[in-house]
Design an enzyme around this catalytic site. Structure first.
Site, mmCIF file in Angstrom:
data_model
loop_
_atom_site.group_PDB
_atom_site.id
_atom_site.type_symbol
_atom_site.label_atom_id
_atom_site.label_comp_id
_atom_site.label_asym_id
_atom_site.label_seq_id
_atom_site.Cartn_x
_atom_site.Cartn_y
_atom_site.Cartn_z
ATOM 1 N N HIS A 20 12.848 2.694 6.254
ATOM 2 C CA HIS A 20 13.631 3.766 5.220
ATOM 3 C C HIS A 20 14.980 3.431 5.022
ATOM 4 C CE1 HIS A 20 9.257 6.567 5.558
ATOM 5 N NE2 HIS A 20 9.651 6.099 4.408
ATOM 6 N N ARG A 33 5.550 -2.402 1.132
ATOM 7 C CA ARG A 33 5.643 -2.890 2.921
ATOM 8 C C ARG A 33 4.353 -4.020 3.028
ATOM 9 N NH1 ARG A 33 3.803 2.167 6.446
ATOM 10 N NH2 ARG A 33 3.510 2.569 4.186
ATOM 11 N N LYS A 78 0.866 15.351 0.895
ATOM 12 C CA LYS A 78 0.487 15.609 2.170
ATOM 13 C C LYS A 78 0.836 16.996 3.125
ATOM 14 C CE LYS A 78 2.213 10.942 2.159
ATOM 15 N NZ LYS A 78 3.290 9.874 2.989
HETATM 16 N N1 COA Z 1 9.308 0.449 5.906
HETATM 17 C C1 COA Z 1 8.884 1.608 6.592
HETATM 18 N N2 COA Z 1 8.040 2.571 6.347
HETATM 19 C C2 COA Z 1 7.761 3.043 5.295
HETATM 20 C C3 COA Z 1 8.933 1.882 3.942
HETATM 21 C C4 COA Z 1 9.943 1.102 4.166
HETATM 22 N N3 COA Z 1 10.240 0.240 3.389
HETATM 23 N N4 COA Z 1 8.409 2.596 2.686
HETATM 24 C C5 COA Z 1 7.189 3.421 2.988
HETATM 25 N N5 COA Z 1 6.996 3.497 4.321
HETATM 26 C C6 COA Z 1 5.778 4.601 5.007
HETATM 27 C C7 COA Z 1 6.000 6.015 5.554
HETATM 28 O O1 COA Z 1 6.500 6.192 6.298
HETATM 29 C C8 COA Z 1 5.359 7.087 5.235
HETATM 30 O O2 COA Z 1 3.802 6.913 5.378
HETATM 31 P P1 COA Z 1 2.985 7.809 6.092
HETATM 32 O O3 COA Z 1 1.856 7.645 5.033
HETATM 33 O O4 COA Z 1 2.699 7.099 6.927
HETATM 34 O O5 COA Z 1 3.655 9.093 6.705
HETATM 35 C C9 COA Z 1 4.598 5.811 3.474
HETATM 36 O O6 COA Z 1 5.128 4.786 3.855
HETATM 37 C C10 COA Z 1 5.039 6.701 2.343
HETATM 38 O O7 COA Z 1 5.928 7.640 2.238
HETATM 39 P P2 COA Z 1 7.423 7.176 1.506
HETATM 40 O O8 COA Z 1 8.159 6.372 1.726
HETATM 41 O O9 COA Z 1 7.855 9.104 2.355
HETATM 42 O O10 COA Z 1 7.352 8.093 0.229
HETATM 43 P P3 COA Z 1 5.961 9.136 -0.094
HETATM 44 O O11 COA Z 1 4.560 8.125 -0.842
HETATM 45 O O12 COA Z 1 5.118 9.520 1.142
HETATM 46 O O13 COA Z 1 6.237 9.759 -1.258
HETATM 47 C C11 COA Z 1 7.082 10.084 -3.296
HETATM 48 C C12 COA Z 1 5.974 9.755 -2.655
HETATM 49 C C13 COA Z 1 7.620 11.441 -2.722
HETATM 50 C C14 COA Z 1 8.107 9.557 -3.954
HETATM 51 C C15 COA Z 1 6.048 10.538 -4.402
HETATM 52 O O14 COA Z 1 4.702 11.019 -4.143
HETATM 53 C C16 COA Z 1 6.829 11.532 -5.824
HETATM 54 O O15 COA Z 1 7.285 11.395 -6.575
HETATM 55 N N6 COA Z 1 6.402 12.850 -5.479
HETATM 56 C C17 COA Z 1 6.520 13.992 -7.060
HETATM 57 C C18 COA Z 1 5.864 14.417 -7.358
HETATM 58 C C19 COA Z 1 5.876 13.605 -8.986
HETATM 59 O O16 COA Z 1 6.285 13.100 -9.439
HETATM 60 N N7 COA Z 1 4.409 12.582 -8.689
HETATM 61 C C20 COA Z 1 3.988 11.895 -9.852
HETATM 62 C C21 COA Z 1 3.565 11.271 -9.131
HETATM 63 S S1 COA Z 1 3.662 9.844 -10.062
#
Ligand code: COA
Length: 162
Positions: free
Chosen positions: A19, A92, A43
């Site tokens: 991140h 990724r 989550k």
């Molecule tokens: N390098 C390494 N790891 C990464 C990464 C990167 N560049 N980008 C993401 N990851 C990993 C994270 O560690 C995480 O791992 P986990 O699944 O083991 O927890 C996973 O990939 C994704 O996590 P994160 O990047 O924190 O994002 P998310 O997918 O949890 O977040 C939101 C998504 C919050 C942005 C999204 O759900 C959202 O916008 N929610 C709000 C509600 C909404 O608008 N919903 C409608 C969407 S259409």
């Protein structure tokens, strides 16, 4: 001149070096990055939104171009509230691609004026995820090269691992 800003959204439970790398590289393209920590996701987080925000603020304390904020509900509503219509995310692998493309299409349907940019993760972070790092620390491994020392310290405290 107008300031170019982007929102880096995520759960960040906890933030990983993957991140941080996206934010740092994003600073080469944008004048300002808003890290937006999602407070209510599907989550069940280990860290409270405040704890996640605190970690990110500490990590970027010497970078005035990074702001750390939280949002509730839909990301598109947050973009409207902030007046920032560019979202930056890391990708990724193919499973990220599938998940992200679905989310991007849904967000674009909800708010056609937003643009979502994806940066390919650097190879050394391709295997890193928040879940993997929680498992590594739980079972006594080191977070070196995967998480910031501040995150490792907080994670050890939370998991009661020395
Ligand atoms: N390098 C390494 N790891 C990464 C990464 C990167 N560049 N980008 C993401 N990851 C990993 C994270 O560690 C995480 O791992 P986990 O699944 O083991 O927890 C996973 O990939 C994704 O996590 P994160 O990047 O924190 O994002 P998310 O997918 O949890 O977040 C939101 C998504 C919050 C942005 C999204 O759900 C959202 O916008 N929610 C709000 C509600 C909404 O608008 N919903 C409608 C969407 S259409």
């Amino acid at each position: 001149m107008t300031m170019r800003s982007a929102i880096c959204s995520g759960t960040f439970d906890p933030p990983t070096d993957g991140h941080l790398n996206i934010v740092e590289r994003g600073l080469k393209l944008f004048d300002r990055i808003i890290i937006a920590v999602a407070t209510n996701t599907t989550k069940i987080p280990m860290f409270t939104p405040k704890e996640r925000v605190d970690m990110l603020r500490l990590i970027f304390k010497n970078e005035p171009r990074v702001e750390v904020d939280t949002f509730n509900g839909l990301l598109v509503n947050y973009t409207k509230k902030r007046g920032v219509f560019t979202i930056l995310r890391g990708i990724r692998n193919m499973s990220d691609y599938e998940y992200e493309s679905q989310m991007a299409l849904a967000n674009k349907t909800l708010a056609p004026n937003i643009e979502i940019l994806y940066m390919m993760t650097e190879g050394k972070y391709a295997h890193v995820s928040s879940s993997i790092i929680k498992e590594v620390i739980t079972f006594g491994g080191s977070g070196y090269g995967m998480i910031h020392p501040i995150v490792e310290e907080r994670l050890r405290k939370k998991l009661k691992v020395k």
